[in-house]
Design a protein around this motif. Structure first.
Motif, PDB file in Angstrom:
ATOM      1  N   HIS A 103     -10.384  -3.246  -4.332  1.00 39.44           N
ATOM      2  CA  HIS A 103      -9.485  -2.898  -5.434  1.00 39.44           C
ATOM      3  C   HIS A 103      -9.390  -1.378  -5.596  1.00 39.44           C
ATOM      4  O   HIS A 103      -8.291  -0.832  -5.744  1.00 39.44           O
ATOM      5  CB  HIS A 103      -9.993  -3.540  -6.732  1.00 39.44           C
ATOM      6  CG  HIS A 103      -9.312  -3.048  -7.961  1.00 39.44           C
ATOM      7  ND1 HIS A 103      -8.021  -3.407  -8.294  1.00 39.44           N
ATOM      8  CD2 HIS A 103      -9.744  -2.211  -8.938  1.00 39.44           C
ATOM      9  CE1 HIS A 103      -7.691  -2.819  -9.428  1.00 39.44           C
ATOM     10  NE2 HIS A 103      -8.724  -2.090  -9.836  1.00 39.44           N
TER      11      HIS A 103
ATOM     12  N   TRP B 276      -7.330   0.043  -2.882  1.00 35.58           N
ATOM     13  CA  TRP B 276      -5.933  -0.319  -3.137  1.00 35.58           C
ATOM     14  C   TRP B 276      -5.310   0.625  -4.157  1.00 35.58           C
ATOM     15  O   TRP B 276      -4.206   1.137  -3.957  1.00 35.58           O
ATOM     16  CB  TRP B 276      -5.871  -1.771  -3.624  1.00 35.58           C
ATOM     17  CG  TRP B 276      -4.505  -2.274  -3.891  1.00 35.58           C
ATOM     18  CD1 TRP B 276      -3.680  -2.922  -3.014  1.00 35.58           C
ATOM     19  CD2 TRP B 276      -3.778  -2.172  -5.117  1.00 35.58           C
ATOM     20  NE1 TRP B 276      -2.490  -3.222  -3.628  1.00 35.58           N
ATOM     21  CE2 TRP B 276      -2.531  -2.766  -4.918  1.00 35.58           C
ATOM     22  CE3 TRP B 276      -4.074  -1.629  -6.360  1.00 35.58           C
ATOM     23  CZ2 TRP B 276      -1.577  -2.848  -5.910  1.00 35.58           C
ATOM     24  CZ3 TRP B 276      -3.115  -1.698  -7.360  1.00 35.58           C
ATOM     25  CH2 TRP B 276      -1.893  -2.300  -7.127  1.00 35.58           C
TER      26      TRP B 276
ATOM     27  N   SER C 108      -0.086  -7.444  -5.048  1.00 37.23           N
ATOM     28  CA  SER C 108      -0.809  -7.056  -3.835  1.00 37.23           C
ATOM     29  C   SER C 108      -2.204  -6.505  -4.137  1.00 37.23           C
ATOM     30  O   SER C 108      -2.945  -6.145  -3.225  1.00 37.23           O
ATOM     31  CB  SER C 108       0.011  -6.045  -3.028  1.00 37.23           C
ATOM     32  OG  SER C 108       0.146  -4.822  -3.734  1.00 37.23           O
ATOM     33  N   ASP C 109      -2.576  -6.446  -5.411  1.00 38.81           N
ATOM     34  CA  ASP C 109      -3.888  -5.950  -5.838  1.00 38.81           C
ATOM     35  C   ASP C 109      -4.961  -6.989  -5.495  1.00 38.81           C
ATOM     36  O   ASP C 109      -4.815  -8.165  -5.828  1.00 38.81           O
ATOM     37  CB  ASP C 109      -3.844  -5.693  -7.342  1.00 38.81           C
ATOM     38  CG  ASP C 109      -5.181  -5.291  -7.943  1.00 38.81           C
ATOM     39  OD1 ASP C 109      -6.144  -5.026  -7.203  1.00 38.81           O
ATOM     40  OD2 ASP C 109      -5.256  -5.239  -9.183  1.00 38.81           O
TER      41      ASP C 109
END
Length: 97
Positions: free
Chosen positions: A24, A27, A70-71
């Motif tokens: 995360h 990201w 998309s996380d």
């Protein structure tokens, strides 16, 4: 447009958060142009996070939702609730950190 995104995690899923935290963070770092501010929300400084907050700059609410999907925290099923709000910055001279 600026948006505030409030996330509430599923209760009792601190292990899932911990397992996906590095992915995360990577990201978020890769999306610095859109995700201006991001961080966890806690009742007390040492407590397990209950969710998170983002300040995002993208063209539309639909773009926020596409970004969020998309996380890694979203993909792994950590999020219980998500609220996307239009945000008006009050102090224009104040820089976001």
């Amino acid at each position: 447009m600026l948006f505030a995104v409030l996330f509430t995690d599923k209760p009792g899923h601190g292990n899932l958060r911990a397992e996906n935290l590095d992915a995360h963070i990577r990201w978020v770092a890769e999306r610095r142009e859109s995700v201006l501010v991001a961080g966890s929300l806690r009742v007390d400084p040492g407590a397990v996070p209950k969710g998170g907050l983002w300040i995002v700059e993208v063209p539309s609410k639909a773009a926020v939702l596409d970004l969020m999907k998309s996380d890694p925290f979203y993909i792994c099923g950590l999020r219980q609730d998500i609220e996307v709000l239009h945000w008006s910055k009050a102090l224009e001279d104040k820089v976001l950190v």
